[in-house]
Design a protein around this motif. Sequence first.
Motif, PDB file in Angstrom:
ATOM      1  N   ASN A 113       4.642   9.841   3.391  1.00  0.00           N
ATOM      2  CA  ASN A 113       6.061   9.818   3.284  1.00  0.00           C
ATOM      3  C   ASN A 113       6.302  10.783   4.780  1.00  0.00           C
ATOM      4  N   LYS A 114       5.538  11.257   4.965  1.00  0.00           N
ATOM      5  CA  LYS A 114       5.219  12.448   6.861  1.00  0.00           C
ATOM      6  C   LYS A 114       5.168  11.571   7.725  1.00  0.00           C
ATOM      7  N   TYR A 115       4.425  10.430   7.794  1.00  0.00           N
ATOM      8  CA  TYR A 115       4.213   9.215   8.669  1.00  0.00           C
ATOM      9  C   TYR A 115       4.423   8.145   8.642  1.00  0.00           C
ATOM     10  N   ASN A 116       5.193   7.341   7.876  1.00  0.00           N
ATOM     11  CA  ASN A 116       5.735   6.425   7.218  1.00  0.00           C
ATOM     12  C   ASN A 116       5.444   5.653   7.152  1.00  0.00           C
ATOM     13  N   ILE A 117       3.600   5.764   6.223  1.00  0.00           N
ATOM     14  CA  ILE A 117       3.467   4.504   6.301  1.00  0.00           C
ATOM     15  C   ILE A 117       2.899   4.865   4.214  1.00  0.00           C
ATOM     16  N   TRP A 118       2.979   3.613   4.588  1.00  0.00           N
ATOM     17  CA  TRP A 118       2.336   3.157   2.822  1.00  0.00           C
ATOM     18  C   TRP A 118       1.152   2.338   2.693  1.00  0.00           C
ATOM     19  N   VAL A 119       0.929   2.408   1.044  1.00  0.00           N
ATOM     20  CA  VAL A 119      -0.927   1.795   0.778  1.00  0.00           C
ATOM     21  C   VAL A 119      -0.664   1.239  -0.884  1.00  0.00           C
ATOM     22  N   VAL A 120      -0.920   0.133  -0.621  1.00  0.00           N
ATOM     23  CA  VAL A 120      -1.327  -0.680  -1.997  1.00  0.00           C
ATOM     24  C   VAL A 120      -2.585  -1.288  -1.664  1.00  0.00           C
ATOM     25  N   ALA A 121      -3.991  -0.687  -2.766  1.00  0.00           N
ATOM     26  CA  ALA A 121      -4.884  -1.606  -2.870  1.00  0.00           C
ATOM     27  C   ALA A 121      -5.534  -2.021  -4.045  1.00  0.00           C
ATOM     28  N   ASP A 122      -6.009  -3.645  -4.205  1.00  0.00           N
ATOM     29  CA  ASP A 122      -6.888  -3.474  -5.260  1.00  0.00           C
ATOM     30  C   ASP A 122      -7.682  -4.405  -5.907  1.00  0.00           C
ATOM     31  N   GLY A 123      -8.490  -3.145  -6.120  1.00  0.00           N
ATOM     32  CA  GLY A 123      -9.830  -3.661  -6.787  1.00  0.00           C
ATOM     33  C   GLY A 123     -10.821  -5.190  -6.997  1.00  0.00           C
ATOM     34  N   MET A 124     -10.730  -5.280  -6.806  1.00  0.00           N
ATOM     35  CA  MET A 124     -11.431  -6.980  -6.817  1.00  0.00           C
ATOM     36  C   MET A 124     -12.634  -6.634  -8.108  1.00  0.00           C
ATOM     37  N   THR A 153     -11.972  -4.870  -1.701  1.00  0.00           N
ATOM     38  CA  THR A 153     -10.836  -4.333  -2.511  1.00  0.00           C
ATOM     39  C   THR A 153      -9.802  -5.453  -1.379  1.00  0.00           C
ATOM     40  N   THR A 154      -8.616  -5.697  -1.600  1.00  0.00           N
ATOM     41  CA  THR A 154      -7.678  -6.073  -1.080  1.00  0.00           C
ATOM     42  C   THR A 154      -6.658  -4.467  -0.563  1.00  0.00           C
ATOM     43  N   VAL A 155      -6.340  -4.519   0.539  1.00  0.00           N
ATOM     44  CA  VAL A 155      -5.283  -3.938   0.951  1.00  0.00           C
ATOM     45  C   VAL A 155      -4.122  -4.297   1.554  1.00  0.00           C
ATOM     46  N   THR A 156      -2.860  -4.139   1.696  1.00  0.00           N
ATOM     47  CA  THR A 156      -1.348  -4.011   2.325  1.00  0.00           C
ATOM     48  C   THR A 156      -1.218  -2.593   2.585  1.00  0.00           C
ATOM     49  N   TYR A 178       8.731  -2.235  12.056  1.00  0.00           N
ATOM     50  CA  TYR A 178       7.784  -2.366  10.901  1.00  0.00           C
ATOM     51  C   TYR A 178       6.900  -2.761  11.293  1.00  0.00           C
ATOM     52  N   SER A 179       5.723  -2.970  10.349  1.00  0.00           N
ATOM     53  CA  SER A 179       4.285  -3.112  10.878  1.00  0.00           C
ATOM     54  C   SER A 179       3.927  -3.242   9.368  1.00  0.00           C
ATOM     55  N   ALA A 180       3.761  -4.806   8.766  1.00  0.00           N
ATOM     56  CA  ALA A 180       3.004  -5.342   7.983  1.00  0.00           C
ATOM     57  C   ALA A 180       1.785  -5.550   7.896  1.00  0.00           C
ATOM     58  N   ILE A 181       0.540  -4.715   7.859  1.00  0.00           N
ATOM     59  CA  ILE A 181      -0.835  -5.350   7.851  1.00  0.00           C
ATOM     60  C   ILE A 181      -1.518  -5.092   6.357  1.00  0.00           C
ATOM     61  N   TRP A 182      -2.517  -6.701   5.997  1.00  0.00           N
ATOM     62  CA  TRP A 182      -3.123  -6.536   4.535  1.00  0.00           C
ATOM     63  C   TRP A 182      -4.367  -7.462   5.055  1.00  0.00           C
ATOM     64  N   VAL A 183      -5.468  -7.123   4.488  1.00  0.00           N
ATOM     65  CA  VAL A 183      -6.263  -7.909   3.461  1.00  0.00           C
ATOM     66  C   VAL A 183      -6.253  -8.544   2.033  1.00  0.00           C
ATOM     67  N   GLY A 184      -6.143 -10.056   2.427  1.00  0.00           N
ATOM     68  CA  GLY A 184      -6.524 -10.272   0.800  1.00  0.00           C
ATOM     69  C   GLY A 184      -5.073 -10.690   0.488  1.00  0.00           C
TER      70      GLY A 184
END
Length: 263
Positions: free
Chosen positions: A28-39, A99-102, A111-117
Amino acid sequence: MNKNFISYAVSHRGVVRELNEDAYIELNKYNIWVVADGMGGHEAGDFASQLVVDVIKAEVEELPASSISTEMLIKAIKSANTKLLEYSSDFLANKTAGTTVTVLFLKDNKYSAIWVGDSRIYLYRANGLLQLSRDHSQINDLIDEGLLTEQEAINHPLANVITRAVGVQNELSVDFVEGDLLTDDIFLLCSDGLTGELNDSEISIALGPKNIIDSGMALIHSTLVRGARDNVTFILVKNEKSDNSNDKTLTNNDLTVPLLLSK
């Protein structure tokens, strides 16, 4: 950084799986949030998802907030890709730890939305839901080639086959989209354990009250009631206030798909 953002995160093993291979972080300090899903089905999926989250966190915290950028976050994802490949070579006899990542990054009313998977990022605006990310999956490739309709893709046997992930190949292409940030925008980052149980219409209904804690509780409750066949992880992020002057005229016309970019 903007302090007008609030977030709410949930990660649940689900009803069927014995292990939660998802990972997430709220920076939150950097306004960044991440979700990853191991395969699932691969070696060390839980390790892979946690590693990509940890690498992003470590590289972000090395810099002042003013220096964080979309390009820097993409480089962090690619660094995690390298580390996962090295881990696979050293400890897994080259078996895949993927893993995926978003990633959501908010800065300067953008806003910037970044992802793989196939983990996703949605934008809820003016009572409309827009999927910002585009799944890296065989299903989407077939749809793009005109070999499958979106209706035919529902419950298709290839639904869980992804075409891109962190930790699989030496060269990793990372997609992202950018756009203007408006007051009351709500972003949803989620693993496919959520979207595998709830469709976009059901997600939109859950986000309708615009209280992200109530919305989050509704999302996880609905997913568990459906059977939660996979791990379920999501983060809701709301912009409480924006400096953009056109907020008062906001309509569904403002909910348009931004230009897809890759690095």
